[in-house]
Design an enzyme around this catalytic site. Structure first.
Site, PDB file in Angstrom:
ATOM      1  N   GLU A  17       0.806  -1.217   0.000  1.00 44.58           N
ATOM      2  CA  GLU A  17       0.000   0.000   0.000  1.00 44.58           C
ATOM      3  C   GLU A  17       0.842   1.271   0.000  1.00 44.58           C
ATOM      4  OE1 GLU A  17      -3.654  -0.502   2.624  1.00 44.58           O
ATOM      5  OE2 GLU A  17      -2.437  -2.187   3.289  1.00 44.58           O
ATOM      6  N   SER A  30      -6.921  -2.186   2.201  1.00 43.06           N
ATOM      7  CA  SER A  30      -7.152  -1.705   0.833  1.00 43.06           C
ATOM      8  C   SER A  30      -7.790  -2.748  -0.068  1.00 43.06           C
ATOM      9  CB  SER A  30      -5.839  -1.208   0.193  1.00 43.06           C
ATOM     10  OG  SER A  30      -5.399  -0.033   0.834  1.00 43.06           O
ATOM     11  N   TYR A  38      -9.611   3.141  -5.073  1.00 49.32           N
ATOM     12  CA  TYR A  38      -8.658   4.182  -5.462  1.00 49.32           C
ATOM     13  C   TYR A  38      -8.701   4.570  -6.932  1.00 49.32           C
ATOM     14  CZ  TYR A  38      -6.951   2.879  -0.880  1.00 49.32           C
ATOM     15  OH  TYR A  38      -6.879   2.599   0.465  1.00 49.32           O
ATOM     16  N   ARG A  98     -11.322   3.963  11.965  1.00 50.65           N
ATOM     17  CA  ARG A  98     -12.406   3.799  11.004  1.00 50.65           C
ATOM     18  C   ARG A  98     -12.937   2.379  11.150  1.00 50.65           C
ATOM     19  NH1 ARG A  98     -10.180   3.235   6.003  1.00 50.65           N
ATOM     20  NH2 ARG A  98     -10.845   1.064   5.980  1.00 50.65           N
ATOM     21  N   ASP A 108     -15.332  -0.476   9.723  1.00 53.56           N
ATOM     22  CA  ASP A 108     -16.014  -0.912   8.508  1.00 53.56           C
ATOM     23  C   ASP A 108     -17.093  -1.927   8.872  1.00 53.56           C
ATOM     24  OD1 ASP A 108     -14.237   0.666   7.101  1.00 53.56           O
ATOM     25  OD2 ASP A 108     -12.864  -0.980   6.667  1.00 53.56           O
ATOM     26  N   GLU A 162     -14.091  -5.000  10.181  1.00 51.93           N
ATOM     27  CA  GLU A 162     -12.737  -4.749  10.654  1.00 51.93           C
ATOM     28  C   GLU A 162     -12.635  -3.308  11.120  1.00 51.93           C
ATOM     29  OE1 GLU A 162      -9.888  -4.090   7.028  1.00 51.93           O
ATOM     30  OE2 GLU A 162     -11.284  -5.711   6.514  1.00 51.93           O
ATOM     31  N   ASN A 185      -9.813  -0.060  11.373  1.00 51.52           N
ATOM     32  CA  ASN A 185      -8.556   0.447  10.832  1.00 51.52           C
ATOM     33  C   ASN A 185      -8.019   1.540  11.744  1.00 51.52           C
ATOM     34  OD1 ASN A 185      -6.684   2.037   9.127  1.00 51.52           O
ATOM     35  ND2 ASN A 185      -7.390   0.680   7.502  1.00 51.52           N
ATOM     36  N   GLY A 197      -7.118   5.753   5.650  1.00 47.29           N
ATOM     37  CA  GLY A 197      -6.642   6.474   4.481  1.00 47.29           C
ATOM     38  C   GLY A 197      -7.079   7.926   4.501  1.00 47.29           C
TER      39      GLY A 197
END
Length: 331
Positions: A31, A167, A237, A276, A278, A291, A293, A297
């Site tokens: 990443e 990602s 992305y 964050r 999810d 999950e 984070n 990002g």
């Protein structure tokens, strides 16, 4: 109009204009490119808020630089193992370099998805059933027999993804048992252990959590609608591959439940400053945590900046408040 706790923290938080801040980005993970984009976005946002900041890679020059010119605070914009498995945070602790985000122990826990899911389950936080399968056991026990048992136990469809990583790299939705071996091989290309999880159909939602001084607060949830139905690396992305709705198109009661589950996950994993979470919201409005984070990002298509904007906040001011709080943690 009433001022929310997050807005109040921005107004009264520690001034960061006099701080020297180091933004770490790059690294050697899969990443790296995303991390560099996040780092540049963080750098620009901090400078727009009047904070002196510089961008640096996490390489052999880092420790000498920390010794020669100790920063007041560090922002970790590294993704993948370098920024999220706790190891870099441990080194920063050794160097007495305070940083934004959770400590090394919490990062290690959140980074390993099966361990994090076990903690969530122990705390009554819903997360899909799963099995973690190392490549060696997969081979030793016989791939066909193991995969048959997984399908019998978890059913179809399934989600296959690396136990460590982000990602969407190495992740695949498996709708037919015949496709499971290929999905496992693709996953093992990114990690030595695969997480095979019961697939939950529903709305993909990300909830960013911030603590700017008044305790953790959930920002508006962001709904994720990938064009091909899977939120993989390209969908995350590549412009035009995904549509985001911030805030998510949720019934207010469901949105409240989603926020509470995200805050519970953040707290159960011992996180700090920002995260964050999810989730999938199923057809009955039940959220399921996928999950968490610890180094979200920060690119132009990343979810935390979208949530910050949806909350009516300025990203530079948010980051400035976070680095101000981190600077106070220097021993």
């Amino acid at each position: 109009m009433a001022v929310t706790p997050v807005e109040r923290s921005l107004v009264t938080g520690s001034a960061a204009a006099d701080l020297h801040v180091l933004v770490l980005a790059g690294g050697l993970s899969y990443e790296r490119d995303v991390s560099l984009r996040s780092g540049r976005r963080v750098l620009d946002a901090l400078r727009s808020a009047g904070v002196e900041a510089e961008l640096r890679d996490a390489d052999v020059a880092l420790l000498p630089a920390l010794a020669a010119d100790p920063p007041d605070a560090v922002v970790i914009a590294l993704h993948g193992a370098t920024g999220e498995d706790g190891s870099l945070r441990g080194v920063l602790d050794l160097c007495d370099a305070p940083y934004v985000g959770c400590d090394a122990r919490a990062a290690r826990l959140a980074w390993d998805k099966p361990s994090a899911k076990a903690v969530l389950r122990e705390n009554g936080i819903p997360t899909p059933d799963w099995v973690a399968l190392p490549h060696d056991r997969f081979s030793e026990l016989g791939a066909v027999a193991v995969l048959d048992r997984i399908v019998d136990r978890l059913g179809l469809p399934l989600m296959v993804k690396p136990t460590q990583g982000g990602s969407g790299l190495g992740a695949a939705v498996v709708k037919d048992a015949a496709a499971l071996p290929a999905a496992m091989v693709g996953c093992f290309a990114y990690d030595s252990t695969a997480l095979v999880e019961r697939y939950v159909a529903g709305m993909d939602v990300a909830v960013s959590v911030l603590d700017l001084g008044d305790g953790p607060q959930a920002l508006p949830p962001v709904e994720i609608v990938p064009r091909n139905g899977v939120y993989d690396y390209a969908a995350r992305y590549t412009a035009g591959r995904t549509t985001w709705h911030a805030p998510a198109r949720l019934d207010p009661a469901v949105a409240g439940a989603v926020a509470q589950v995200a805050l519970a996950a953040h707290t159960a994993l011992g996180l700090r400053d920002l995260s964050r979470v999810d989730l999938i919201v199923d057809g009955d409005g039940q959220p399921h945590v996928l999950e968490v984070n610890v180094s979200p990002g920060m690119t132009e298509t990343s979810l935390l900046p979208l949530a910050v904007q949806a909350a009516g906040l300025d990203l530079g001011q948010v980051l400035g408040t976070l680095v101000g709080r981190a600077a106070t943690r220097r021993s």
